[in-house]
Design an enzyme around this catalytic site. Structure first.
Site, short mmCIF file in Angstrom:
data_model
loop_
_atom_site.label_atom_id
_atom_site.label_comp_id
_atom_site.label_asym_id
_atom_site.label_seq_id
_atom_site.Cartn_x
_atom_site.Cartn_y
_atom_site.Cartn_z
N HIS A 136 3.33 -9.43 -5.01
CA HIS A 136 4.27 -9.80 -3.73
C HIS A 136 3.45 -9.96 -2.46
O HIS A 136 2.64 -9.24 -2.31
CB HIS A 136 5.57 -8.92 -3.73
CG HIS A 136 5.19 -7.53 -3.21
ND1 HIS A 136 5.00 -6.92 -1.95
CD2 HIS A 136 5.10 -6.37 -4.07
CE1 HIS A 136 4.66 -6.02 -2.08
NE2 HIS A 136 4.81 -5.45 -3.23
N CYS A 149 2.15 -1.87 -6.69
CA CYS A 149 2.08 -3.35 -6.56
C CYS A 149 0.89 -3.72 -6.39
O CYS A 149 -0.11 -3.24 -5.79
CB CYS A 149 3.33 -3.74 -6.07
SG CYS A 149 4.84 -3.58 -6.59
#
Length: 327
Positions: A136, A149
């Site tokens: 992301h 992440c």
């Protein structure tokens, strides 16, 4: 316009090669982390924080895979086996490390917020694991800083979000390359089915051919690496053939990258070219000198086939490691 030994569509890529420093890839020092402030040398990465390149014209269509290297803090996106995107990343910090592995994209959400970390925004989210690892857009301080992440620059995240589909594969490795080796390559390490792109024979044989014949009417991508003097032939994101290329005489190698596109005009092979003549001459010389390779490929050069001549290496130790494990 008369037919030629190999049709050429040439487009110089000097600007982005120069920006990245890829003639001789120079690592970029990351901002000092806590360890660096205590006297340890800061890590060095191939791309500066938030630096990225997006070159979709190098491979306009085909299956997509991505490679994230935790050691170099870099992601590459490959389409039809050829790199079209390069970016710095920020992966999991100590205690929240991003796990290596091969992951399919499980979910996509353009506007997403974390259900675990204070409703934090996760724009252009591509979920890789249900427990919470995802690609992301986010803050890139120049070192691993996430809770697991893989953070991307926002502009790059938007392009990756549009390019990767549900089920497309993202491979995460932790691979330290030898000193002086280029972390930036143009050939995908795996196929869209998670098989190593290069079987062991493709690394060692002067002329390597896949056992299965090429599919009729499907365009080929011919990826020629100047520094490695090696040609890799791809079809539908998988390796079809590989062979050695004649060496390039000093002072005759073209600068940057050349993109050559096959065009068909009825039963005649039409071609068009732009850019410097040295790349055109080099491609024609390689094509004529390749003998058996040219003869076997000629009937399969369907409309849309292309030849990419690159000043970058096609493969590195990640490919060799995967080929060795498969063998």
């Amino acid at each position: 316009m008369p037919a030629q030994p190999f049709p050429l569509f040439l487009s110089s890529r000097r600007r982005w090669l120069a920006q990245a420093g890829w003639g001789a890839v120079a690592c970029v020092a990351a901002p000092a982390s806590g360890a660096a402030r205590r006297g340890a040398a800061p890590p060095r990465y191939p791309l500066a924080p938030r630096q990225h390149f997006w070159l979709p014209h190098l491979s306009p269509s085909g299956p997509v895979v991505a490679l994230v290297n935790l050691h170099t803090q870099m992601i590459q996106v490959f389409r039809d086996g050829v790199a079209i995107g390069f970016s710095s990343v920020s992966t999991g910090k100590a205690g929240h490390g991003t796990p290596p592995g091969v992951y399919p994209v499980l979910q996509k959400a353009r506007h997403h917020r974390s259900s675990t970390y204070n409703n934090a925004p996760m724009p252009y989210m591509l979920r890789l694991t249900w427990p919470g690892v995802a690609l992301h857009g986010g803050h890139l301080p120049g070192y691993p800083a996430s809770h697991g992440c893989i953070r991307l620059p926002h502009a790059f995240a938007a392009r990756v979000f549009e390019t990767l589909r549900l089920g497309d594969l993202v491979m995460v490795v932790r691979h330290a390359l030898p000193s002086g080796a280029s972390p930036i390559t143009l050939l995908a390490p795996i196929t869209a089915q998670a098989a190593p792109m290069l079987p062991a024979g493709a690394l060692t044989a002067r002329n390597f051919w896949r056992a299965a014949p090429p599919a009729p009417g499907v365009p080929l991508t011919l990826l020629a690496s100047l520094p490695q003097q090696r040609l890799h032939v791809l079809q539908a994101g998988a390796l079809l053939a590989a062979c050695n290329l004649p060496p390039v005489a000093p002072g005759t190698a073209p600068e940057g990258n050349g993109l050559c596109l096959w065009q068909a005009d009825g039963e005649r092979a039409a071609w068009r070219a732009e850019g410097d003549a040295s790349t055109e001459a080099l491609a024609a010389r390689w094509w004529l000198a390749s003998g058996e390779v040219a003869q076997r490929l000629r009937p399969h050069l369907a409309a849309g086939s292309r030849l990419l001549i690159s000043a970058l290496p096609a493969i590195n130790d990640v490919h060799r490691g995967l080929a060795g494990a498969a063998g």
